[in-house]
Scaffold this active site. Structure first.
Site, PDB file in Angstrom:
ATOM      1  N   TYR A   1       3.958 -51.281  -0.920  1.00 63.50           N
ATOM      2  CA  TYR A   1       3.001 -51.805  -1.901  1.00 63.50           C
ATOM      3  C   TYR A   1       3.736 -52.801  -2.788  1.00 63.50           C
ATOM      4  O   TYR A   1       4.824 -52.509  -3.283  1.00 63.50           O
ATOM      5  CB  TYR A   1       2.449 -50.650  -2.744  1.00 63.50           C
ATOM      6  CG  TYR A   1       1.462 -51.060  -3.807  1.00 63.50           C
ATOM      7  CD1 TYR A   1       0.201 -51.544  -3.478  1.00 63.50           C
ATOM      8  CD2 TYR A   1       1.790 -50.957  -5.160  1.00 63.50           C
ATOM      9  CE1 TYR A   1      -0.713 -51.903  -4.458  1.00 63.50           C
ATOM     10  CE2 TYR A   1       0.881 -51.310  -6.144  1.00 63.50           C
ATOM     11  CZ  TYR A   1      -0.373 -51.781  -5.790  1.00 63.50           C
ATOM     12  OH  TYR A   1      -1.277 -52.132  -6.752  1.00 63.50           O
TER      13      TYR A   1
ATOM     14  N   ASP B   1      11.557 -55.888  -2.942  1.00 62.24           N
ATOM     15  CA  ASP B   1      10.710 -55.469  -4.051  1.00 62.24           C
ATOM     16  C   ASP B   1      11.347 -54.231  -4.665  1.00 62.24           C
ATOM     17  O   ASP B   1      11.218 -53.120  -4.143  1.00 62.24           O
ATOM     18  CB  ASP B   1       9.293 -55.167  -3.540  1.00 62.24           C
ATOM     19  CG  ASP B   1       8.357 -54.763  -4.670  1.00 62.24           C
ATOM     20  OD1 ASP B   1       8.855 -54.283  -5.714  1.00 62.24           O
ATOM     21  OD2 ASP B   1       7.135 -54.904  -4.507  1.00 62.24           O
TER      22      ASP B   1
ATOM     23  N   LYS C   1       8.862 -52.110 -14.069  1.00 65.28           N
ATOM     24  CA  LYS C   1       9.018 -50.738 -14.579  1.00 65.28           C
ATOM     25  C   LYS C   1      10.264 -50.593 -15.472  1.00 65.28           C
ATOM     26  O   LYS C   1      10.220 -50.947 -16.633  1.00 65.28           O
ATOM     27  CB  LYS C   1       8.981 -49.738 -13.436  1.00 65.28           C
ATOM     28  CG  LYS C   1       7.661 -49.851 -12.634  1.00 65.28           C
ATOM     29  CD  LYS C   1       7.390 -48.663 -11.778  1.00 65.28           C
ATOM     30  CE  LYS C   1       6.271 -48.898 -10.773  1.00 65.28           C
ATOM     31  NZ  LYS C   1       4.922 -48.783 -11.305  1.00 65.28           N
TER      32      LYS C   1
END
Ligand code: HOZ
Length: 425
Positions: free
Chosen positions: A139, A234, A262
C-alpha cells in the site's frame, strides 16, 4: 460513545475519516479517543486501552511524549503555518540525509500518499518513461495509479481496487506478487524499456506484516539498475522504525528514492521524499516535475519530527525490538495454546499476526488467513483493555512507552482472549 458515532455517521461518510477505523472487518463500533498517554489510549467513556496501533506506527515514543508536546507547543506559539521557508525544514532535511545513506536531498510534504504520488511523477519525469511496478498487497497511500491490489483499507474491505479509478489511470501500473522474483523478471522482460520505477514496501506492512524473502530486495536493486528504472522504497512504515536508517539501513540496499512518513513527522501530518540530488533536482523549481503544498514543511510538524528523530538513539531500537519479540512470541504461544492456528512474524521493531499456520509470503497467503477468528480475538482483547489493529491486514507497533510489564500483561490477557475467541466460534 454510541451517540458520538451516530453523530459522526450523520456528518462523515461511515463516521470515520479513514476507512479502517470504522471496525468494518472486525465488527462492532469504534471507540472515540479522548487522549493518549504513553502506551495507552483513553476513550471518551474513560476506558483505558494498551495501544499497539500507536497512530499506525507514527508514535514510536508513545503518545504525548513530553519532548514532542513541548516542541509542538513552542512551535505553535510562533505561528502554525506560513507558506514560506522556515529553518526547521532545513534541519529536518539535514537530519534525514544524515541518517539515510542514499538520501542527499529531501522534499517535505504532508502525507505518505502525497510523497508516493510525487515519487511516481518524479520517477516518470526523471526517466522519461511511463510504467511503474507495484506489488500486490503493498500500500502506497490512495493515489489513483497505485490503488490497485493495494493492502490496508482495500484489503480490510475486500476490494480489488477503488471505484473512481479509471482503467486509463492504472494502465501504466504493472502489478507483481510480493516476493515473486520470476514475476519481476517477467515484468522487466515485457516492459523493461518503459519501466520508470519499481515501488516496494521493503517490509510489507499493509497486508499484515510480510518480510521480504532473502535476496528479493537485492534482486529488485539489480534489475532496476540493469534496466535504468528507479527503485523506490516506501518506508512510510519502516523508516526510522525498524532501525535508525530504516529498511535501507538494515539491508544495506540503496534505493533511488525513499518515501518516509509517520515516525518522521512525530505524529503530525508530515511525510518526505528523498534521494540523490541528480534525481531530486528534477523537482520544481529546479526541474520540470511539479509539486507544491501550502502546508509542506509545516512548522509544527517539523518541530515534532525533529524532536522524535533526536530521541531515537540505538538503545531505543533495542528496547522496542525486545518488546516486539516478547509480544510476537507471547501472542503466538497464547493462540497456539487455545488451538488457534497462527504465525506471528516480526521484523526488528515491527510485529505481525496472521491466523493461519503457514508462513505468509504473498498477498494471496495473507488473504487466506482466518479474518473471522481475527475479529473474535480482536474483540476479546479489546474487552480486556488491549487494542490491536481493527483489521487483519495491518501490523502492530510497540512503542518505547510499552514496558516489559505492559507486554507481559498483554500476553496474559491474550491467553484468556484466545480461549474466548476459540470457544465463541
Ligand atoms: N491505512 C492506514 C493503516 N495502514 C490507516 C490510517 C488511519 O485510519 O489512520
Amino acid at each position: 460513545m454510541s451517540d458520538l458515532f451516530d453523530r459522526a455517521r450523520a456528518r462523515i461518510p461511515g463516521g470515520v475519516n479513514s476507512p479502517v477505523r470504522a471496525f468494518g472487518s472486525v465488527g462492532g463500533e469504534p471507540f472515540f479517543v479522548a487522549r493518549g498517554e504513553g502506551a495507552y489510549l483513553v476513550d471518551t467513556d474513560g476506558n483505558r486501552y494498551l495501544d499497539y496501533v500507536q497512530s499506525w506506527g507514527a508514535s514510536i515514543l508513545g503518545h504525548a511524549h513530553p519532548l514532542v508536546v513541548e516542541a509542538v507547543q513552542r512551535a505553535a506559539a510562533d505561528g502554525t503555518s506560513f507558506g514560506a521557508p522556515t529553518p526547521r525544514e532545513v534541519e529536518l532535511a539535514e537530519a534525514i540525509a544524515d541518517r539515510i545513506p542514499s538520501v542527499e536531498k529531501v522534499r517535505l510534504v504532508s502525507s505518505g500518499t502525497e510523497a508516493a504520488m510525487t515519487a511516481v511523477r518524479l520517477a516518470r519525469g526523471a526517466t522519461g518513461r511511463s510504467k511503474v511496478v507495484k506489488f500486490a498487497g503493498c500500500y502506497h497511500g490512495h493515489l489513483d495509479a497505485l490503488l490497485v491490489a493495494a493492502g490496508s483499507g482495500l484489503a480490510t474491505l475486500g476490494l480489488p481496487g477503488s471505484a473512481g479509478v479509471t482503467p486509463g489511470t492504472v494502465a501504466d501500473t504493472v502489478v507483481v506478487d510480493f516476493n515473486d522474483v520470476a514475476g519481476v523478471d517477467a515484468a522487466f522482460a515485457e516492459h523493461g524499456d518503459d519501466l520508470a520505477a519499481v515501488l516496494v514496501e521493503p517490509v510489507a506492512a499493509n497486508m499484515g506484516l510480510v518480510p521480504p524473502d532473502p535476496g528479493f530486495l537485492e534482486h529488485l536493486r539489480d534489475r532496476c539498475t540493469r534496466h535504468g528504472a528507479l527503485l523506490v522504497f516506501d518506508e512510510v512504515i519502516t523508516g526510522f522504525r525498524v532501525g535508525p536508517a530504516g529498511a535501507s539501513g538494515r539491508t544495506g540496499i540503496r534505493p533511488d528514492l525513499s518515501i518516509f512518513g509517520k515516525v518522521v513527522g512525530g505524529g503530525l501530518p508530515l511525510a518526505a521524499l528523498g534521494g540523490p540530488a541528480e534525481v531530486m533536482d528534477h523537482l520544481a523549481p529546479l526541474g520540470a516535475v511539479y509539486q507544491a503544498g501550502t502546508l509542506s514543511g509545516n512548522p509544527l510538524a517539523t518541530a515534532a519530527g525533529l524532536a522524535v528523530l533526536g530521541a531515537l538513539t540505538p538503545d531505543v531500537y533495542e528496547t522496542i525490538e525486545a518488546r516486539a519479540s516478547a509480544l510476537t512470541d507471547g501472542l503466538h504461544a497464547a493462540l497456539d495454546a487455545a488451538g488457534i492456528a497462527n504465525t506471528a512474524p516480526r521484523v526488528h521493531t515491527l510485529a505481525g499476526l496472521f491466523l493461519r499456520a503457514e508462513p505468509v509470503r504473498t498477498y494471496d497467503d495473507a488473504k487466506a488467513a482466518d479474518t473471522a477468528a481475527y475479529g473474535r480475538f480482536f474483540h476479546a482483547l479489546l474487552a480486556r483493555g488491549v487494542y490491536i489493529a481493527p483489521s487483519a491486514f495491518e501490523a502492530m507497533f510497540p512503542s518505547l512507552a510499552h514496558t516489559e510489564a505492559d507486554v507481559a500483561r498483554t500476553v496474559d490477557l491474550a491467553h484468556e482472549a484466545a480461549v474466548e475467541a476459540a470457544s465463541s466460534v
